[in-house]
Design a protein around this motif. Structure first.
Motif, PDB file in Angstrom:
ATOM      1  N   ASP A  80       0.833  -1.202   0.000  1.00 34.00           N
ATOM      2  CA  ASP A  80       0.000   0.000   0.000  1.00 34.00           C
ATOM      3  C   ASP A  80       0.863   1.245   0.000  1.00 34.00           C
ATOM      4  N   GLU A  81       1.958   1.238   0.807  1.00 28.44           N
ATOM      5  CA  GLU A  81       2.845   2.399   0.852  1.00 28.44           C
ATOM      6  C   GLU A  81       3.486   2.620  -0.510  1.00 28.44           C
ATOM      7  N   GLY A  82       3.886   1.532  -1.162  1.00 31.66           N
ATOM      8  CA  GLY A  82       4.468   1.654  -2.500  1.00 31.66           C
ATOM      9  C   GLY A  82       3.472   2.227  -3.483  1.00 31.66           C
ATOM     10  N   ALA A  83       2.223   1.749  -3.428  1.00 32.49           N
ATOM     11  CA  ALA A  83       1.196   2.261  -4.328  1.00 32.49           C
ATOM     12  C   ALA A  83       0.910   3.719  -4.017  1.00 32.49           C
ATOM     13  N   SER A  84       0.885   4.058  -2.727  1.00 27.78           N
ATOM     14  CA  SER A  84       0.649   5.439  -2.335  1.00 27.78           C
ATOM     15  C   SER A  84       1.758   6.337  -2.839  1.00 27.78           C
ATOM     16  N   GLY A  85       2.993   5.873  -2.709  1.00 33.30           N
ATOM     17  CA  GLY A  85       4.126   6.636  -3.211  1.00 33.30           C
ATOM     18  C   GLY A  85       4.034   6.833  -4.709  1.00 33.30           C
ATOM     19  N   GLN A  86       3.606   5.792  -5.439  1.00 32.97           N
ATOM     20  CA  GLN A  86       3.435   5.899  -6.876  1.00 32.97           C
ATOM     21  C   GLN A  86       2.376   6.951  -7.206  1.00 32.97           C
ATOM     22  N   ARG A  87       1.267   6.961  -6.476  1.00 37.82           N
ATOM     23  CA  ARG A  87       0.184   7.895  -6.772  1.00 37.82           C
ATOM     24  C   ARG A  87       0.585   9.334  -6.501  1.00 37.82           C
ATOM     25  N   ASN A  88       1.532   9.575  -5.598  1.00 38.00           N
ATOM     26  CA  ASN A  88       1.928  10.937  -5.274  1.00 38.00           C
ATOM     27  C   ASN A  88       2.941  11.505  -6.258  1.00 38.00           C
ATOM     28  N   ARG A  89       3.625  10.642  -6.995  1.00 35.34           N
ATOM     29  CA  ARG A  89       4.594  11.091  -7.990  1.00 35.34           C
ATOM     30  C   ARG A  89       3.872  11.465  -9.278  1.00 35.34           C
ATOM     31  N   PRO A  90       4.301  12.546  -9.958  1.00 38.77           N
ATOM     32  CA  PRO A  90       3.690  12.874 -11.250  1.00 38.77           C
ATOM     33  C   PRO A  90       3.924  11.737 -12.244  1.00 38.77           C
ATOM     34  N   LEU A  91       2.940  11.492 -13.078  1.00 45.29           N
ATOM     35  CA  LEU A  91       3.048  10.417 -14.061  1.00 45.29           C
ATOM     36  C   LEU A  91       3.520  10.966 -15.400  1.00 45.29           C
ATOM     37  N   ARG A  92       4.186  10.112 -16.163  1.00 44.10           N
ATOM     38  CA  ARG A  92       4.498  10.444 -17.546  1.00 44.10           C
ATOM     39  C   ARG A  92       3.161  10.639 -18.279  1.00 44.10           C
ATOM     40  N   ALA A  93       3.203  11.359 -19.377  1.00 43.99           N
ATOM     41  CA  ALA A  93       1.971  11.671 -20.108  1.00 43.99           C
ATOM     42  C   ALA A  93       1.218  10.406 -20.525  1.00 43.99           C
ATOM     43  N   ASP A  94       1.944   9.393 -21.034  1.00 50.24           N
ATOM     44  CA  ASP A  94       1.266   8.169 -21.472  1.00 50.24           C
ATOM     45  C   ASP A  94       0.689   7.401 -20.284  1.00 50.24           C
ATOM     46  N   ALA A  95       1.414   7.397 -19.169  1.00 52.32           N
ATOM     47  CA  ALA A  95       0.908   6.715 -17.970  1.00 52.32           C
ATOM     48  C   ALA A  95      -0.311   7.441 -17.426  1.00 52.32           C
ATOM     49  N   GLN A  96      -0.321   8.782 -17.499  1.00 49.15           N
ATOM     50  CA  GLN A  96      -1.477   9.546 -17.042  1.00 49.15           C
ATOM     51  C   GLN A  96      -2.696   9.255 -17.917  1.00 49.15           C
ATOM     52  N   ARG A  97      -2.480   9.161 -19.229  1.00 50.96           N
ATOM     53  CA  ARG A  97      -3.602   8.819 -20.134  1.00 50.96           C
ATOM     54  C   ARG A  97      -4.152   7.446 -19.798  1.00 50.96           C
ATOM     55  N   ASN A  98      -3.265   6.470 -19.541  1.00 45.98           N
ATOM     56  CA  ASN A  98      -3.714   5.124 -19.164  1.00 45.98           C
ATOM     57  C   ASN A  98      -4.525   5.169 -17.871  1.00 45.98           C
ATOM     58  N   GLU A  99      -4.016   5.923 -16.893  1.00 46.66           N
ATOM     59  CA  GLU A  99      -4.738   5.998 -15.615  1.00 46.66           C
ATOM     60  C   GLU A  99      -6.108   6.648 -15.804  1.00 46.66           C
ATOM     61  N   ASP A 100      -6.164   7.717 -16.568  1.00 43.23           N
ATOM     62  CA  ASP A 100      -7.450   8.385 -16.813  1.00 43.23           C
ATOM     63  C   ASP A 100      -8.437   7.438 -17.490  1.00 43.23           C
ATOM     64  N   ARG A 101      -7.955   6.677 -18.484  1.00 43.81           N
ATOM     65  CA  ARG A 101      -8.838   5.711 -19.160  1.00 43.81           C
ATOM     66  C   ARG A 101      -9.295   4.627 -18.186  1.00 43.81           C
ATOM     67  N   LEU A 102      -8.366   4.151 -17.347  1.00 44.64           N
ATOM     68  CA  LEU A 102      -8.728   3.133 -16.351  1.00 44.64           C
ATOM     69  C   LEU A 102      -9.791   3.651 -15.383  1.00 44.64           C
ATOM     70  N   LEU A 103      -9.624   4.871 -14.906  1.00 48.04           N
ATOM     71  CA  LEU A 103     -10.569   5.415 -13.926  1.00 48.04           C
ATOM     72  C   LEU A 103     -11.928   5.681 -14.555  1.00 48.04           C
ATOM     73  N   ARG A 104     -11.954   6.117 -15.819  1.00 48.71           N
ATOM     74  CA  ARG A 104     -13.247   6.294 -16.508  1.00 48.71           C
ATOM     75  C   ARG A 104     -13.934   4.943 -16.704  1.00 48.71           C
ATOM     76  N   ALA A 105     -13.162   3.949 -17.143  1.00 48.89           N
ATOM     77  CA  ALA A 105     -13.732   2.608 -17.349  1.00 48.89           C
ATOM     78  C   ALA A 105     -14.203   2.016 -16.022  1.00 48.89           C
ATOM     79  N   ALA A 106     -13.430   2.233 -14.955  1.00 49.62           N
ATOM     80  CA  ALA A 106     -13.815   1.712 -13.637  1.00 49.62           C
ATOM     81  C   ALA A 106     -15.095   2.377 -13.151  1.00 49.62           C
ATOM     82  N   ALA A 107     -15.218   3.685 -13.329  1.00 50.67           N
ATOM     83  CA  ALA A 107     -16.437   4.381 -12.897  1.00 50.67           C
ATOM     84  C   ALA A 107     -17.654   3.823 -13.616  1.00 50.67           C
ATOM     85  N   ALA A 108     -17.534   3.606 -14.919  1.00 49.87           N
ATOM     86  CA  ALA A 108     -18.653   3.049 -15.684  1.00 49.87           C
ATOM     87  C   ALA A 108     -18.979   1.632 -15.225  1.00 49.87           C
TER      88      ALA A 108
END
Length: 195
Positions: free
Chosen positions: A5-33
């Protein structure tokens, strides 16, 4: 909190590369749906497929379903709050309020789908209060924009509007009648708007 959990939390606090941010945004939209449709039982494999990424990508970013649910909830709150100033700037006050209210009900549908898991994940009362305060501030911004143009009754309180919207969401969900949403929002707006 575990080391994972600490590792995941640390990952979430670091800025993401543009492609990783796009992947995360797509994942969160798909998860919400998916959570809105199927609740917390939604398949992470289906969410990854809908987002157009591999399940390994999902698990690297969200090592557990609980972390995915928590991130989805926070993402949906952020999007909803960020929409208020955009709507206020782009639309007449009546339309801005209606559009935001409809989005809020959609958000609540997603939240209801994740409710059981969120009770376990979001146990912090301060966080719940903070979320409510952010949502009330978004409503307040829309009300103030309408009030400045004489479109909104000046004594309407953001917290009251938020609670009424919550009630609309619960009624539509409990009755399994999404068609109730529009007329109940109309009724709420009748009490909020000056004309």
């Amino acid at each position: 909190m575990t080391a994972d959990d600490e590792g995941a939390s640390g990952q979430r606090n670091r800025p993401l590369r543009a492609d990783a941010q796009r992947n995360e945004d797509r994942l969160l939209r798909a998860a919400a749906a998916a959570f809105a449709r199927e609740g917390a039982d939604a398949s992470v494999k289906d969410i990854a497929r809908e987002a157009g990424v591999g399940v390994g990508t999902l698990y690297r970013r969200f090592p557990s379903k609980e972390l995915l649910i928590e991130a989805t909830y926070r993402h949906e709150v952020r999007i909803l709050c960020e929409a208020a100033p955009e709507l206020a700037a782009a639309l007449p006050p009546e339309e801005a309020l209606r559009t935001w209210m409809e989005r809020f009900v959609d958000f609540m549908t997603t939240k209801h789908g994740m409710a059981d898991a969120l009770r376990v994940v979001l146990t912090d009362d301060d966080e719940r209060q903070q979320t409510r305060a952010h949502l009330a501030a978004a409503v307040g911004l829309l009300l103030a924009a309408g009030d400045s143009r004489g479109a909104v009754r000046s004594r309407v309180k953001a917290h009251d509007v938020l609670m009424a919207l919550g009630g609309i969401s619960v009624m539509a969900d409990t009755e399994r009648r999404p068609d109730l949403t529009a007329p109940l929002i109309d009724l709420l707006l009748h009490g909020v708007l000056t004309s």
